[in-house]
Design a protein around this motif. Sequence first.
Motif, PDB file in Angstrom:
ATOM      1  N   LEU A 178     -46.931  -4.353  30.011  1.00 30.39           N
ATOM      2  CA  LEU A 178     -48.245  -4.118  30.624  1.00 30.39           C
ATOM      3  C   LEU A 178     -48.134  -4.060  32.140  1.00 30.39           C
ATOM      4  O   LEU A 178     -48.674  -3.166  32.783  1.00 30.39           O
ATOM      5  CB  LEU A 178     -49.225  -5.214  30.219  1.00 30.39           C
ATOM      6  CG  LEU A 178     -49.836  -5.091  28.826  1.00 30.39           C
ATOM      7  CD1 LEU A 178     -50.784  -6.255  28.553  1.00 30.39           C
ATOM      8  CD2 LEU A 178     -50.595  -3.784  28.676  1.00 30.39           C
ATOM      9  N   LEU A 179     -47.396  -5.005  32.713  1.00 28.70           N
ATOM     10  CA  LEU A 179     -47.308  -5.057  34.177  1.00 28.70           C
ATOM     11  C   LEU A 179     -46.510  -3.895  34.746  1.00 28.70           C
ATOM     12  O   LEU A 179     -46.842  -3.361  35.794  1.00 28.70           O
ATOM     13  CB  LEU A 179     -46.717  -6.384  34.627  1.00 28.70           C
ATOM     14  CG  LEU A 179     -47.769  -7.488  34.696  1.00 28.70           C
ATOM     15  CD1 LEU A 179     -47.146  -8.825  34.960  1.00 28.70           C
ATOM     16  CD2 LEU A 179     -48.806  -7.193  35.762  1.00 28.70           C
ATOM     17  N   ILE A 180     -45.464  -3.516  34.055  1.00 25.20           N
ATOM     18  CA  ILE A 180     -44.652  -2.393  34.536  1.00 25.20           C
ATOM     19  C   ILE A 180     -45.496  -1.116  34.578  1.00 25.20           C
ATOM     20  O   ILE A 180     -45.517  -0.399  35.583  1.00 25.20           O
ATOM     21  CB  ILE A 180     -43.414  -2.186  33.623  1.00 25.20           C
ATOM     22  CG1 ILE A 180     -42.460  -3.373  33.756  1.00 25.20           C
ATOM     23  CG2 ILE A 180     -42.700  -0.882  33.947  1.00 25.20           C
ATOM     24  CD1 ILE A 180     -41.898  -3.591  35.123  1.00 25.20           C
ATOM     25  N   PHE A 181     -46.230  -0.858  33.494  1.00 24.88           N
ATOM     26  CA  PHE A 181     -47.028   0.363  33.464  1.00 24.88           C
ATOM     27  C   PHE A 181     -48.241   0.257  34.379  1.00 24.88           C
ATOM     28  O   PHE A 181     -48.677   1.243  34.948  1.00 24.88           O
ATOM     29  CB  PHE A 181     -47.448   0.703  32.035  1.00 24.88           C
ATOM     30  CG  PHE A 181     -46.373   1.454  31.308  1.00 24.88           C
ATOM     31  CD1 PHE A 181     -46.261   2.831  31.434  1.00 24.88           C
ATOM     32  CD2 PHE A 181     -45.438   0.799  30.536  1.00 24.88           C
ATOM     33  CE1 PHE A 181     -45.256   3.527  30.794  1.00 24.88           C
ATOM     34  CE2 PHE A 181     -44.427   1.486  29.893  1.00 24.88           C
ATOM     35  CZ  PHE A 181     -44.327   2.854  30.021  1.00 24.88           C
ATOM     36  N   LEU A 182     -48.772  -0.940  34.515  1.00 28.76           N
ATOM     37  CA  LEU A 182     -49.892  -1.143  35.428  1.00 28.76           C
ATOM     38  C   LEU A 182     -49.459  -0.842  36.856  1.00 28.76           C
ATOM     39  O   LEU A 182     -50.140  -0.141  37.595  1.00 28.76           O
ATOM     40  CB  LEU A 182     -50.373  -2.598  35.309  1.00 28.76           C
ATOM     41  CG  LEU A 182     -51.630  -2.960  36.082  1.00 28.76           C
ATOM     42  CD1 LEU A 182     -52.541  -3.783  35.180  1.00 28.76           C
ATOM     43  CD2 LEU A 182     -51.321  -3.780  37.295  1.00 28.76           C
ATOM     44  N   PHE A 183     -48.294  -1.335  37.216  1.00 28.22           N
ATOM     45  CA  PHE A 183     -47.811  -1.127  38.583  1.00 28.22           C
ATOM     46  C   PHE A 183     -47.420   0.329  38.811  1.00 28.22           C
ATOM     47  O   PHE A 183     -47.770   0.909  39.845  1.00 28.22           O
ATOM     48  CB  PHE A 183     -46.628  -2.055  38.881  1.00 28.22           C
ATOM     49  CG  PHE A 183     -46.452  -2.296  40.343  1.00 28.22           C
ATOM     50  CD1 PHE A 183     -47.210  -3.250  40.989  1.00 28.22           C
ATOM     51  CD2 PHE A 183     -45.561  -1.553  41.085  1.00 28.22           C
ATOM     52  CE1 PHE A 183     -47.080  -3.462  42.351  1.00 28.22           C
ATOM     53  CE2 PHE A 183     -45.418  -1.750  42.447  1.00 28.22           C
ATOM     54  CZ  PHE A 183     -46.175  -2.712  43.076  1.00 28.22           C
ATOM     55  N   SER A 184     -46.719   0.911  37.826  1.00 28.75           N
ATOM     56  CA  SER A 184     -46.313   2.312  38.031  1.00 28.75           C
ATOM     57  C   SER A 184     -47.545   3.213  38.074  1.00 28.75           C
ATOM     58  O   SER A 184     -47.572   4.198  38.810  1.00 28.75           O
ATOM     59  CB  SER A 184     -45.322   2.761  36.962  1.00 28.75           C
ATOM     60  OG  SER A 184     -45.913   2.614  35.700  1.00 28.75           O
ATOM     61  N   GLY A 185     -48.575   2.875  37.290  1.00 30.25           N
ATOM     62  CA  GLY A 185     -49.823   3.646  37.327  1.00 30.25           C
ATOM     63  C   GLY A 185     -50.484   3.567  38.686  1.00 30.25           C
ATOM     64  O   GLY A 185     -50.976   4.560  39.215  1.00 30.25           O
TER      65      GLY A 185
END
Lengths: 383, 247
Positions: A178-185
């Motif tokens: 979740l955090l990886i995709f949240l940050f990359s988003g």
Amino acid sequence: MSDAIIIFQKEVKNFFKDRRTLFSTFLLPLFIIPILFIGMGSVLQFLEADAQSTTYAIAIEGNNDQRFLDCIDEQLSYRLTSRDEADIIITFPPGYVQGIHAQVVITYDSSSQKNQYAHQQVIIAIQIYQELLAENLLELHGLSLASLLTLTTSSVDVASEVAQSGGTFLAMLVPYFLLIFLFSGSINAGLDTTCGEKERGSLAILLVNQVSRTSIAWGKILYVSVVAICSAGATFLGFVLSLLVPSGAAFMFPAELSGASLSGISLLIMVAVLSTVALFTGSVVALLGSLAKSVKEGGTYVMPLYMIVVLIGVTTMYMDPTSNGVFYFIPIVNTIFVMKEVLMGMITPWHVVVTICANIAIAGVCAYGVAQLFNSEKILQTV
Amino acid sequence: MIEINNLQKSFLQRSGRKQVIKSISCTAYDGEVYGLLGPNGAGKTTTLRTIATLLRPDSGFVHVDGHDVVTEGRIVRDSIGFLTGEMRLAGHLSCREMLKFFGRLNHMKPSEIEERTRTLTHDFAMEAFIDRPIAKLSSGMTQKVALAVSIVHAPHNIIFDEPTSSLDVLAVKVVSDFIRAAKNSGKCVVLSTHVLGEAQRLCDRIGIIHDGQLLCEGKVDELLSMHNVPDLETLFFSLVPTDRGSL
């Protein structure tokens, strides 16, 4: 704040009209997770089935006891062959007699996955054979192996029902993804709406309007945060999708995960902490993006932070939720631990409150920084 | 009215502080087009950016309709329409949506935005592409939309930096007509251009800047007769030193 909402609405509208960005932010995480898990699960399933169905060439030296051959036969399909042609060589010492102490050497090629499987099965076969020999020796003295083994064990798991039903496994993976995709988003959207706009010359048009710079900052941060949370949401949906699809993905997850579920309050807490951490990442990326003159330069500012997020995600993956309150004041770290608590059914209300407050407070400081940058001549020179 | 008094501006560079504007004083009145002329690096854009509140003067002051650009930035921005050649619209919104967005930012009522969009679409001949996404427009069309966006709130003061730089001949006429109409309706227009013919046709008064200083200022015909030159181009080259050796 109404001006910030106008800017936010415009950015979101613009975002939803850009099919390419829409694909990379929502559709990619929505499908990449199931594809990843289903793909990996299917491959592993295939490899195991292939290893199990293979007939291995085995050479056995120094022991032709039929009982040993039967033990091996129970564990894997094999044919006896000479040393030169063998996948696995089982060597008993010269002059070996059943029942004496002996060093059995198993020679195999560990570079082959199938041989690794066969090696494990041979070890199990030797263990069973050893027990069989021990049973025979004990019988000679009127004893049985079962009568010597006086202790049995049984375990009582006191973990919460949520944790037992796969929550622990989810707590390991879900926060990280979740955090990886949240940050990359937030990186894509954040850099595009700050230094991207500078590069295109469209930020200046906004700055020469009567709207306050603080409203511009909040409008952009809100937009980046919403994109980030949607990206994280798509990731979560992708994860759920990979659990639901009856395919190879099931091979990747523990069986008890099928019973995993989140209560309404748990889901609410997850959304709340994720929203506030999205606000934090959105504001940080907007701040760094506002400092840069181009998207390329912005990328170099944001990338170290991204690496830190990945590092935090990896190092906390196997950690249990902590009771040390300090961690809940640190954005990203606090969100990971709160999500772990939620997924493992051990919600601590004050951890949730501190996490939400800390994330919002730091996002507020960053928003103030962005507004100051939009007022700073050094930055305005570059628009 | 835009009043610039003893404006000085410098920028910090690696080699030290560079004085971009040494001293400029001039006034653009309501109902006139004031042309700011000068070679690249003369200080035109810096002057215009200071008027638009994007930069702050080191010393001196700039007043727009009596409001100081430093202390009353938001009021100033409300009364100006500012566009430079470097400012570009981008994105996937249509021209109409973009006009609506900037109209809302300027706190215009929906009916006002609609009416203004209709007027600007007609004035800038944008009927053919008003509902097309900005990203799919030619540079000339985008420039027209940017012009329209910069004045969607019908500002009293219009500041254009090289407004016709990427426009074709027909579009240049549209913009020129708009500038004349704005002047006739009593607006104050400040224009920066390197097209001297355009300046001579459009401007009531001009100021020629070189190396951060105002070399001369006045009505075009008065300046021409004062310097005994036939046109603005001859006047310009008689005042601005050319360095052919550096070419």
